[in-house]
Design a protein around this motif. Structure first.
Motif, PDB file in Angstrom:
ATOM      1  N   UNK A 134       0.948  -1.162   0.193  1.00 23.96           N
ATOM      2  CA  UNK A 134       0.000  -0.236   0.025  1.00 23.96           C
ATOM      3  C   UNK A 134       0.786   1.247   0.082  1.00 23.96           C
ATOM      4  N   UNK A 135       0.217   2.463  -0.210  1.00 25.02           N
ATOM      5  CA  UNK A 135       1.164   3.769  -0.045  1.00 25.02           C
ATOM      6  C   UNK A 135       2.294   3.872  -1.027  1.00 25.02           C
ATOM      7  N   UNK A 136       3.259   4.134  -0.456  1.00 30.23           N
ATOM      8  CA  UNK A 136       4.119   4.708  -1.404  1.00 30.23           C
ATOM      9  C   UNK A 136       4.493   3.411  -2.505  1.00 30.23           C
ATOM     10  N   UNK A 137       4.752   2.386  -2.393  1.00 28.30           N
ATOM     11  CA  UNK A 137       4.997   1.404  -3.334  1.00 28.30           C
ATOM     12  C   UNK A 137       4.111   1.332  -4.341  1.00 28.30           C
ATOM     13  N   UNK A 138       2.719   1.243  -3.901  1.00 29.71           N
ATOM     14  CA  UNK A 138       1.534   1.602  -4.823  1.00 29.71           C
ATOM     15  C   UNK A 138       1.841   2.621  -5.643  1.00 29.71           C
ATOM     16  N   UNK A 139       1.887   3.710  -5.049  1.00 28.15           N
ATOM     17  CA  UNK A 139       2.089   4.913  -5.890  1.00 28.15           C
ATOM     18  C   UNK A 139       3.012   4.991  -6.729  1.00 28.15           C
ATOM     19  N   UNK A 140       4.231   4.174  -6.695  1.00 27.51           N
ATOM     20  CA  UNK A 140       5.014   3.979  -7.554  1.00 27.51           C
ATOM     21  C   UNK A 140       4.520   3.490  -8.932  1.00 27.51           C
ATOM     22  N   UNK A 141       3.693   2.354  -8.495  1.00 29.47           N
ATOM     23  CA  UNK A 141       3.232   1.373  -9.613  1.00 29.47           C
ATOM     24  C   UNK A 141       2.245   2.148 -10.346  1.00 29.47           C
ATOM     25  N   UNK A 142       1.326   3.321  -9.691  1.00 31.88           N
ATOM     26  CA  UNK A 142       0.473   4.041 -10.441  1.00 31.88           C
ATOM     27  C   UNK A 142       1.272   4.668 -11.349  1.00 31.88           C
ATOM     28  N   UNK A 143       2.393   5.481 -11.101  1.00 34.54           N
ATOM     29  CA  UNK A 143       3.277   6.159 -11.966  1.00 34.54           C
ATOM     30  C   UNK A 143       3.848   5.432 -13.169  1.00 34.54           C
ATOM     31  N   UNK A 144       4.216   4.059 -12.944  1.00 30.91           N
ATOM     32  CA  UNK A 144       4.798   3.381 -13.962  1.00 30.91           C
ATOM     33  C   UNK A 144       3.450   2.787 -14.768  1.00 30.91           C
ATOM     34  N   UNK A 145       2.433   2.496 -14.211  1.00 30.21           N
ATOM     35  CA  UNK A 145       1.279   2.034 -15.330  1.00 30.21           C
ATOM     36  C   UNK A 145       0.880   3.119 -16.111  1.00 30.21           C
ATOM     37  N   UNK A 146       0.954   4.510 -15.664  1.00 28.28           N
ATOM     38  CA  UNK A 146       0.499   5.577 -16.583  1.00 28.28           C
ATOM     39  C   UNK A 146       1.889   5.810 -17.706  1.00 28.28           C
ATOM     40  N   UNK A 147       2.989   5.540 -17.144  1.00 25.25           N
ATOM     41  CA  UNK A 147       4.236   5.377 -18.219  1.00 25.25           C
ATOM     42  C   UNK A 147       4.095   4.317 -19.337  1.00 25.25           C
ATOM     43  N   UNK A 148       3.512   3.416 -18.942  1.00 27.59           N
ATOM     44  CA  UNK A 148       3.062   2.227 -19.917  1.00 27.59           C
ATOM     45  C   UNK A 148       2.147   2.853 -20.856  1.00 27.59           C
ATOM     46  N   UNK A 149       1.187   3.362 -20.459  1.00 28.77           N
ATOM     47  CA  UNK A 149      -0.011   3.888 -21.022  1.00 28.77           C
ATOM     48  C   UNK A 149       0.555   4.930 -22.307  1.00 28.77           C
ATOM     49  N   UNK A 150       1.292   5.776 -21.640  1.00 29.90           N
ATOM     50  CA  UNK A 150       1.819   6.853 -22.692  1.00 29.90           C
ATOM     51  C   UNK A 150       3.038   6.094 -23.670  1.00 29.90           C
ATOM     52  N   UNK A 151       3.846   5.395 -22.958  1.00 31.83           N
ATOM     53  CA  UNK A 151       4.837   4.571 -23.849  1.00 31.83           C
ATOM     54  C   UNK A 151       3.762   3.745 -25.067  1.00 31.83           C
ATOM     55  N   UNK A 152       2.739   3.142 -24.752  1.00 34.01           N
ATOM     56  CA  UNK A 152       2.049   2.642 -25.895  1.00 34.01           C
ATOM     57  C   UNK A 152       1.548   3.599 -26.684  1.00 34.01           C
ATOM     58  N   UNK A 153       1.140   4.752 -26.099  1.00 35.94           N
ATOM     59  CA  UNK A 153       0.541   5.822 -27.163  1.00 35.94           C
ATOM     60  C   UNK A 153       1.417   6.408 -28.082  1.00 35.94           C
ATOM     61  N   UNK A 154       2.606   6.690 -27.507  1.00 39.66           N
ATOM     62  CA  UNK A 154       3.672   7.421 -28.070  1.00 39.66           C
ATOM     63  C   UNK A 154       4.844   6.569 -29.009  1.00 39.66           C
ATOM     64  N   UNK A 155       5.445   5.786 -28.049  1.00 35.07           N
ATOM     65  CA  UNK A 155       6.464   4.915 -28.615  1.00 35.07           C
ATOM     66  C   UNK A 155       6.202   3.910 -29.608  1.00 35.07           C
TER      67      UNK A 155
END
Lengths: 567, 175, 395
Positions: free
Chosen positions: C361-382
């Motif tokens: 929970x908490x911080x680790x989970x927050x990092x995962x949320x960030x990585x998840x969004x990075x994946x979405x952006x990667x999929x969109x752009x890269x």
């Protein structure tokens, strides 16, 4: 492996963390809150680790292992997209050469490791399979005891169960109006659509229990989906063929066991109107290249009349006509025909005439012509004026083979060459030989000894071309299974994500009111519910015990939860 | 109780591993053809370049070597030569060679016949009807059909003369 | 006509998002000035929410008018899809805000929405005809659902970022600080890219090169920004300086050049700001977030992902498979775009399972949320722009 008897009298299986009946913790831990996962029931896997079978079972039963499988699958899938997979190479390219040539040493390595065909490699398939096994075992191992625990839970819970819930409080003193307060709360709870269970003036309110089954429902859906995918590996379940059909031609639809045929009545390519106002800017930017609007094969589906014998004498009857387009396949009997490719202007028919090379020739050959079907030429063409042309050899796709002989690559007339034998009226074609010449596109050579010439030559005067369409024949009997699996998966996912199991315990312990609440997700919603029901009563609002620990962390400058151990 | 649990677990694991194993094995082994070993050969009727009709059902009692080929297939040509060399011997032993062309026109086949002087008839299969019914995906491919109309084997790809003779031997009725 | 109308609505929407951002910012910083009346008197949070609703309405009008103008759903190229993704994130915000009434979420979400829409405007925006493979209602349904799912998941990212800036200790240097600063730096790079793109675009800048492409054929390449690196065997046609380096043919040097400019711009913005404030950017923001309850933000981002995940799965996998079955003859073909949708699915599935374990929970989970969004952006752009696949012609 002994059963554990709780103080309340309930006998729990070995490995139970919270008594199934009263909730009293059966194992001491140093946590301030009880761990409510799976209601604290004994998961079988945690307790039996004797035999080999149990060890395998326990391995796959671990969520941690499941997550590892997901992560490995994720990484592997990503690696597979670094370079294109073999199936997406440009046509005609050979993988062994292509990767090194395009991507250098890394490409070579990629190929040598077999990553160019990764998604059907044994280890990738095994990863997917182990995900399936993990899904089955994890679910079985949890759903059974969880179901039992939720069914047998009692209203009255042990104090140490209540005060170690995340949301908990009790009134400081004895409240005179405790009974009325609980009744009031009960009314409010009913209003909020809670199910109420009562026992000795204590109360358990519960709603959306069904959401607890969401994960298991979606796992079942996934398992069905994976089974469907597995079945695709069996030939009877899955057909994938390509057919090329020229306009006017009738071909058997591969994969239908010679049952069905298709005639290509017409193939068309339509372009967007370049004058179209809407897209003017776009056409300008792309330099006015025409954009295709439609690829369409007008086709007639035919069915063989069953006589038990194939070959000569097979008759066909028309079944239906359909315009096959991209995104609009023709379907029949579980088969679908998709528009996938085309070839415009394939050579179909040549028209030839005869010319005389004799200086003193005074006949008229200008009316003589004959047409040769490049897919099925006649052997002999009898022409006006007694002329006769025989096809001595025909090479639809001419090349010189490695023995130095003229040969054909295939039967597609991409580079047709004829060796004609011409008999003038004076020559008896049964007794004598005619004049030979090799004729093709922009090729016309007399086949004679050096220094000699033919009296007649054959000249091409017209070409007829055809469009060819390519269709994919597909039958996938696993689709219904996949569809059912997908649907169940979505239902389970929604069931588990959009509703959350909420429970509120209200206990009257000799006039002292104890309140505790548990939600498997969405504590926010639960808190709001509790706020609503205690309004106008003297029931204390439960405190979020995790908030408190956050406060302590803040004061002491200790951050985050990362030092908490992962189990 | 514990015994029962062990049995249930074993059954579930065995079923899952067997299903996965079977799928993987069938994925990585060659697919069975539409017509393959031990099948009853579907009946067909074809005409040769002279217009003579042949029906498979009429060949009962004889071994039949059905070879699918095409003029443009250069590897087929060697096999056709091997068959030419052995056609007469095996005809006397009760083996019939049926060379079925894959979908080409009669002119091409006729001229090919004249060029290579085959001593056995070449049969025409316009529209690949027979080829499709037999699930022919690549040529050359031969179907060995015994005297009772049962497929003994399906042989894909070019074959040496020895191999061809071995196959013809198998087809002699009574062997 | 219709198209003009729709563009105007998008512009209006953009300014409404800006207004909403400002109002949410006021709701947080302005509080102490209104203390006499008590916190509840501060209405700017509510006004911010109203502005965001109006912005969503204007965005949807853009969407509808563009649909009418083109004759197909405006989700068929990079401009249209990216814009719609931004809109979806705003829609998701409008849905989730009333549950938690968290103004901080607004101040994190609205700028991201603006950034996504501004980024979209860097792609050619004219109406384009649809090629046959894209003429399908299932495609429309698939893309709209995916965008909505990704929009909701992006709220999880906003929550995660909010959480991280709230809890990470910026007074000491640590990996966490560097991580958060890197996220902020990426956002600065995007801002730089948009600013540079608009600047050079307004100046009508273009540098042209003759070069030898990957097939060994001579071709012409245009640069939207001054060429720091040149193409393979490039020769400049237009006036100007020679690039410092040249790239192998396999790399699209003009795109790489743009990336380099963006990173340089991001560096200038980031270090410029850091030099002024003399501490990590996160440390600048953190004091504003003092009254944020980390627990509730953690729950919020978890909730957003729990809501977004089924929507994404439905759109990105199930509807995608139905469309692929009809258009491409098979429901799954291991096309890079498909694989990356699967990876996103697997990632969030892992996240949801990890939330079951203690310590995630908490911080680790927050990092995962960030990585998840990075994946979405990667999929969109890269994946769209670099890894070519079946989808590459479109979005």
């Amino acid at each position: 492996m002994e059963k554990v008897k709780c103080d309340c009298g309930h006998v729990n299986p070995y490995g139970t963390y919270l008594c199934e009946s009263c909730g009293k913790p059966q194992m001491e831990d140093n946590q301030t809150l009880v761990d409510m996962r799976y209601e604290g029931v004994a998961r079988r896997s945690q307790t039996y680790r004797k035999t080999f079978i149990d060890k395998i079972w326990n391995f796959f039963s671990s969520v941690k292992v499941g997550i590892w499988i997901i992560v490995l699958l994720l990484i592997a899938s990503a690696i597979g997209t670094i370079f294109p997979q073999e199936m997406y190479l440009p046509p005609g390219e050979r993988a062994a050469i292509y990767y090194e040539q395009e991507y250098g040493i890394l490409g070579k390595l990629y190929f040598q490791l077999g990553l160019h065909n990764m998604y059907s490699s044994w280890w990738y398939l095994l990863l997917i399979a182990s995900l399936g096994v993990s899904l089955v075992i994890c679910s079985l191992d949890r759903v059974v005891p969880l179901h039992r625990a939720l069914k047998t839970q009692r209203v009255k819970r042990h104090t140490s169960f209540l005060n170690r819930q995340r949301l908990f409080s009790k009134s400081d003193d004895v409240i005179e109006t405790a009974e009325e307060d609980i009744q009031k709360a009960e009314k409010a709870l009913r209003e909020k659509k809670y199910k109420i269970y009562k026992e000795d003036g204590n109360l358990l309110a519960e709603k959306y229990r069904f959401s607890r089954w969401g994960p298991y429902v979606n796992h079942v859906g996934l398992i069905i989906f994976l089974v469907g995918c597995m079945l695709r590996f069996f030939p009877a379940m899955y057909i994938d063929e390509n057919i090329w059909i020229r306009e006017g031609e009738e071909v058997v639809i591969r994969g239908t066991d010679g049952e069905y045929f298709l005639r290509n009545d017409q193939f068309i390519v339509e372009y967007y109107d370049e004058e179209d106002e809407r897209f003017r800017d776009s056409f300008e930017r792309t330099g006015g290249q025409p954009v295709v609007e439609t690829y369409q094969t007008s086709a007639t589906l035919l069915k063989k009349v069953d006589t038990g014998t194939v070959g000569v004498g097979t008759e066909l009857e028309e079944v239906k006509q359909y315009d096959i387009r991209v995104n609009d396949p023709l379907t029949f009997e579980g088969f679908s025909l998709y528009q996938v490719d085309y070839k415009l202007n394939e050579l179909a028919e040549f028209t030839f005439t005869i010319e005389s090379n004799l200086d003193d020739y005074n006949g008229d050959l200008s009316n003589i012509s004959f047409e040769v079907d490049l897919y099925n030429p006649e052997m002999v063409y009898e022409l006006d004026g007694g002329y006769r042309v025989e096809i001595f050899q025909y090479f639809p796709n001419f090349y010189i083979n490695n023995r130095g002989e003229p040969d054909t690559r295939n039967r597609i007339p991409d580079n047709p060459r004829f060796i004609f034998e011409v008999f003038s009226p004076e020559v008896d074609h049964e007794e004598e030989r005619g004049e030979l010449s090799l004729v093709g596109v922009q090729i016309n050579e007399p086949l004679v000894d050096e220094g000699e010439v033919n009296d007649y030559s054959i000249r091409m005067i017209d070409v007829d071309m055809n469009h060819v369409t390519a269709l994919t024949v597909r039958r996938d009997r696993t689709l219904p299974i996949l569809f059912v699996g997908g649907t169940i998966f979505m239902i389970g996912l929604i069931q588990g994500s959009y509703w959350h199991h909420r429970r509120i315990w209200l206990q009257n312990r000799k006039g002292v009111i104890w309140v505790a609440g548990h939600a498997n997700k969405n504590w926010h919603g639960l808190k709001k519910d509790i706020e609503f029901i205690i309004e106008g009563t003297s029931i204390p609002m439960p405190e979020d015990q995790t908030d408190e620990s956050n406060m302590i962390e803040e004061i002491e400058g200790v951050k985050g939860n990362d030092d908490a151990t992962t189990k | 109780m514990k015994q029962k649990r062990l049995i249930i677990r074993s059954i579930i694991l065995v079923v899952m591993f067997a299903a996965i194993g079977y799928t993987l094995i069938s994925h990585f082994t060659e697919d069975r053809g539409r017509v393959d070993r031990d099948d009853i050969a579907p009946n067909f009727a074809v005409v040769d370049t002279e217009g003579n009709l042949l029906e498979l059902a009429d060949l009962e009692g004889k071994g039949v070597y059905v070879n699918f080929w095409a003029t443009w297939c250069s590897v087929c040509r060697d096999k056709m030569e091997h068959l030419k060399n052995n056609y007469d011997d095996y005809r006397d032993k009760g083996v019939v060679i049926v060379a079925i062309n894959s979908g080409e026109g009669s002119t091409v086949i006729q001229r090919h016949m004249e060029r290579f002087q085959y001593n056995y008839p070449l049969y025409i299969d316009r529209g690949n009807l027979v080829g499709n019914a037999y699930g022919v995906m690549e040529i050359p491919v031969a179907f060995l059909i015994d005297e009772n109309g049962v497929v003994l084997d399906r042989e894909i790809g070019p074959k040496s003369e020895e191999k061809v003779i071995q196959s013809l031997e198998r087809l002699i009725p009574g062997n | 006509m219709m198209q003009q109308l729709s563009s105007n609505f998008l512009l209006v929407a953009f300014f409404l998002y800006l207004a909403s951002t400002i109002l949410f910012a006021v709701s947080i910083t302005g509080r102490r000035f209104k203390n006499k009346e008590g916190e509840e008197k501060n209405k700017s949070g509510l006004l911010g929410y109203i502005a965001s609703i109006l912005a969503v309405i204007a965005s949807l009008l853009y969407f509808i008018f563009r649909w009418i103008a083109a004759g197909h759903a405006p989700v068929s190229n990079m401009f249209e899809y990216t814009t719609f993704l931004g809109i979806c994130m705003a829609v998701a915000f409008v849905i989730i805000y009333p549950i938690y009434k968290n103004n901080y979420l607004g101040i994190f979400t609205m700028p991201i929405v603006m950034l996504i829409i501004a980024y979209a405007s860097m792609f050619p925006g004219e109406l384009q005809p649809l090629i046959p493979a894209l003429q399908s209602n299932w495609l429309t349904i698939h893309v709209i659902t995916v965008a909505l799912g990704q929009g909701i998941l992006a709220i999880g990212f906003a929550g995660g970022l909010l959480y991280l800036i709230r809890v990470v200790d910026f007074t000491k240097t640590s990996k966490k600080v560097k991580g958060v600063e890197f996220i902020l730096f990426c956002i600065f790079c995007t801002v730089a890219y948009i600013m540079l793109g608009m600047g050079f675009g307004a100046a009508d800048y273009e540098a042209q090169f003759n070069y030898v492409n990957e097939n060994g054929v001579e071709a012409v390449m245009g640069y939207p920004m001054p060429p720091l690196i040149g193409p393979n065997e490039g020769e400049r046609i237009s006036e100007g300086f020679e690039p410092f380096l040249s790239t192998p043919a396999i790399i699209r040097s003009n795109d790489l050049n743009t990336v380099i400019w963006s990173i340089l711009g991001g560096l200038v913005l980031y270090w410029g700001l850091r030099l002024i404030i003399r501490k990590p950017i996160g440390g600048l923001i953190q004091p504003l977030l003092k009254s944020v309850n980390p627990q509730s933000v953690d729950e919020l981002s978890y909730r957003a992902i729990a809501i977004g995940f089924p929507v994404f799965t439905l759109g990105g996998l199930i509807f995608a498979m139905i469309w692929a079955q009809i258009a491409w003859t098979r429901f799954w073909g291991w096309d890079p775009k498909e694989v990356w949708a699967l990876i996103t699915f697997l990632f969030y599935a892992a996240y949801l399972h990890l939330r079951l374990s203690r310590g995630w929970h908490g911080e680790k989970s927050a990092w995962l949320c960030v990585i998840g969004f990075a994946l979405i952006m990667f999929n969109l752009i890269f994946v769209n722009l670099v890894i070519a696949g079946l989808h590459s012609y479109a979005f």
